[in-house]
Design an enzyme around this catalytic site. Structure first.
Site, mmCIF file in Angstrom:
data_model
loop_
_atom_site.group_PDB
_atom_site.id
_atom_site.type_symbol
_atom_site.label_atom_id
_atom_site.label_comp_id
_atom_site.label_asym_id
_atom_site.label_seq_id
_atom_site.Cartn_x
_atom_site.Cartn_y
_atom_site.Cartn_z
ATOM 1 N N ASP A 83 -3.425 4.241 -2.069
ATOM 2 C CA ASP A 83 -4.291 4.765 -0.995
ATOM 3 C C ASP A 83 -4.225 6.296 -0.995
ATOM 4 O O ASP A 83 -3.594 6.898 -0.132
ATOM 5 C CB ASP A 83 -3.806 4.180 0.340
ATOM 6 C CG ASP A 83 -4.593 4.663 1.547
ATOM 7 O OD1 ASP A 83 -5.716 5.163 1.378
ATOM 8 O OD2 ASP A 83 -4.065 4.540 2.664
ATOM 9 N N ARG A 94 3.639 -1.492 10.401
ATOM 10 C CA ARG A 94 4.810 -1.621 11.262
ATOM 11 C C ARG A 94 5.133 -3.026 11.769
ATOM 12 O O ARG A 94 6.319 -3.356 11.899
ATOM 13 C CB ARG A 94 4.688 -0.619 12.414
ATOM 14 C CG ARG A 94 4.902 0.810 11.910
ATOM 15 C CD ARG A 94 4.360 1.840 12.838
ATOM 16 N NE ARG A 94 2.897 1.856 12.841
ATOM 17 C CZ ARG A 94 2.171 2.689 13.561
ATOM 18 N NH1 ARG A 94 2.765 3.562 14.351
ATOM 19 N NH2 ARG A 94 0.845 2.656 13.501
ATOM 20 N N ASP A 132 -13.296 14.679 -4.800
ATOM 21 C CA ASP A 132 -13.312 15.873 -5.650
ATOM 22 C C ASP A 132 -14.559 15.788 -6.524
ATOM 23 O O ASP A 132 -15.408 14.915 -6.316
ATOM 24 C CB ASP A 132 -12.013 15.898 -6.494
ATOM 25 C CG ASP A 132 -11.536 17.316 -6.790
ATOM 26 O OD1 ASP A 132 -12.379 18.142 -7.223
ATOM 27 O OD2 ASP A 132 -10.345 17.604 -6.596
ATOM 28 N N THR A 186 -11.352 6.371 10.904
ATOM 29 C CA THR A 186 -11.442 5.864 12.284
ATOM 30 C C THR A 186 -10.904 6.874 13.292
ATOM 31 O O THR A 186 -11.081 6.715 14.492
ATOM 32 C CB THR A 186 -10.694 4.525 12.440
ATOM 33 O OG1 THR A 186 -9.434 4.650 11.796
ATOM 34 C CG2 THR A 186 -11.471 3.396 11.829
ATOM 35 N N LYS A 191 0.859 -1.195 0.000
ATOM 36 C CA LYS A 191 0.000 0.000 0.000
ATOM 37 C C LYS A 191 0.891 1.238 0.000
ATOM 38 O O LYS A 191 1.731 1.400 0.863
ATOM 39 C CB LYS A 191 -0.909 0.013 1.229
ATOM 40 C CG LYS A 191 -1.841 1.224 1.262
ATOM 41 C CD LYS A 191 -2.824 1.144 2.410
ATOM 42 C CE LYS A 191 -2.290 1.671 3.713
ATOM 43 N NZ LYS A 191 -2.132 3.143 3.785
ATOM 44 N N LYS A 219 -7.168 8.209 -1.418
ATOM 45 C CA LYS A 219 -8.471 8.692 -0.918
ATOM 46 C C LYS A 219 -8.965 9.916 -1.674
ATOM 47 O O LYS A 219 -9.140 10.998 -1.097
ATOM 48 C CB LYS A 219 -8.386 9.011 0.585
ATOM 49 C CG LYS A 219 -7.981 7.832 1.462
ATOM 50 C CD LYS A 219 -8.039 8.187 2.942
ATOM 51 C CE LYS A 219 -7.592 7.063 3.844
ATOM 52 N NZ LYS A 219 -6.142 6.758 3.756
#
Ligand code: C5P
Length: 232
Positions: free
Chosen positions: A59, A210, A64, A119, A32, A61
């Protein structure tokens, strides 16, 4: 989408990103690329990762006007992304226009995935921007809207999976971040679930950063997670 794991390349440079890609070369995973890395390195890195044979989740997002997002989606497809995403709050027409543009041009376009409620947004944050229903109600509403627009699925935390499956059924793609193997640190994630728990809760694929990218041996860490979800 073949992979069940997208490794989040949340690093600053193309060199750091390609070091991770090379460490994990040949494993059945994707990568990603998000706003930080893309802004720093541009599209060449995306092409290089795709050229390595891995699936890529772009990714960025998008949010528009419909024409702009549809054209950005086409560019994501041209780069070879397997998955890209947009904010569902861009609206039905934005999502419909994007899906149509991709299907008019490609027989198998990249998966178009919607972000519902970030989130990081709690009830109070939603109220500040004029949304007076609960985060869960908003997630349900936007997931349904995305499905109605012809989108392939959503990004969602593990705790939202059940509600989205109720609204959108079993075939809707759900990509879930916030994953931590039992043995690893939580970092800044507050609500985490294990890889096997997320898959058994109904996630289609997982985003893991991570626990793999900062592991002493990335390949072993990734193989252990693949093993965990395989033996379900
Ligand atoms: O390192 P870690 O596994 O926490 O990385 C998770 C990745 O998923 C990051 O790229 C983060 O931006 C992304 N993400 C998330 N929570 C969301 C949506 C995306 O952690 N709700």
């Amino acid at each position: 989408m073949k992979t069940k794991i997208f490794v989040a390349l949340d690093v600053e440079t193309a060199t750091q990103a390609m070091e991770i890609v090379n460490d994990l070369q040949g494993l059945p995973i994707g990568f990603k690329v998000g706003k930080q890395l893309f802004t720093a390195t541009g599209p060449q890195l995306v092409k290089d990762i795709v050229a390595s044979g891995a699936e890529l989740f772009l990714d960025l997002k998008y949010h528009d006007i419909p024409n702009t997002v549809a054209k950005a989606g086409i560019e994501a497809a041209k780069l070879g992304a397997t998955v890209f995403n947009v904010h569902a709050t861009g609206g039905l027409t934005m999502m419909e226009t994007t899906v149509k543009a991709l299907h008019d041009k490609y027989k198998t376009p990249p998966l178009a995935i919607a972000v519902t409620v970030l989130t990081s947004m709690a009830e109070e944050d939603l109220q500040q921007i004029g949304i007076t229903i609960s985060p869960e109600q908003q997630v349900r509403r936007l997931a349904k809207l995305a499905q109605q627009a012809g989108m392939d699925g959503v990004v969602a935390s593990a705790k939202e999976i059940k509600a989205i499956r109720e609204e959108c059924g079993d075939d809707f793609v759900i990509i879930t971040p916030g994953i931590r193997p039992a043995s690893s640190a939580k970092d800044d994630q507050k609500r985490v679930v294990t890889p096997s728990q997320a898959i058994s809760d109904g996630a289609t694929a997982l985003v893991i950063g991570r626990p793999i990218t900062q592991a002493k041996n990335r390949r072993e860490a990734c193989e252990a997670i693949l093993q965990e979800i395989k033996s379900q």
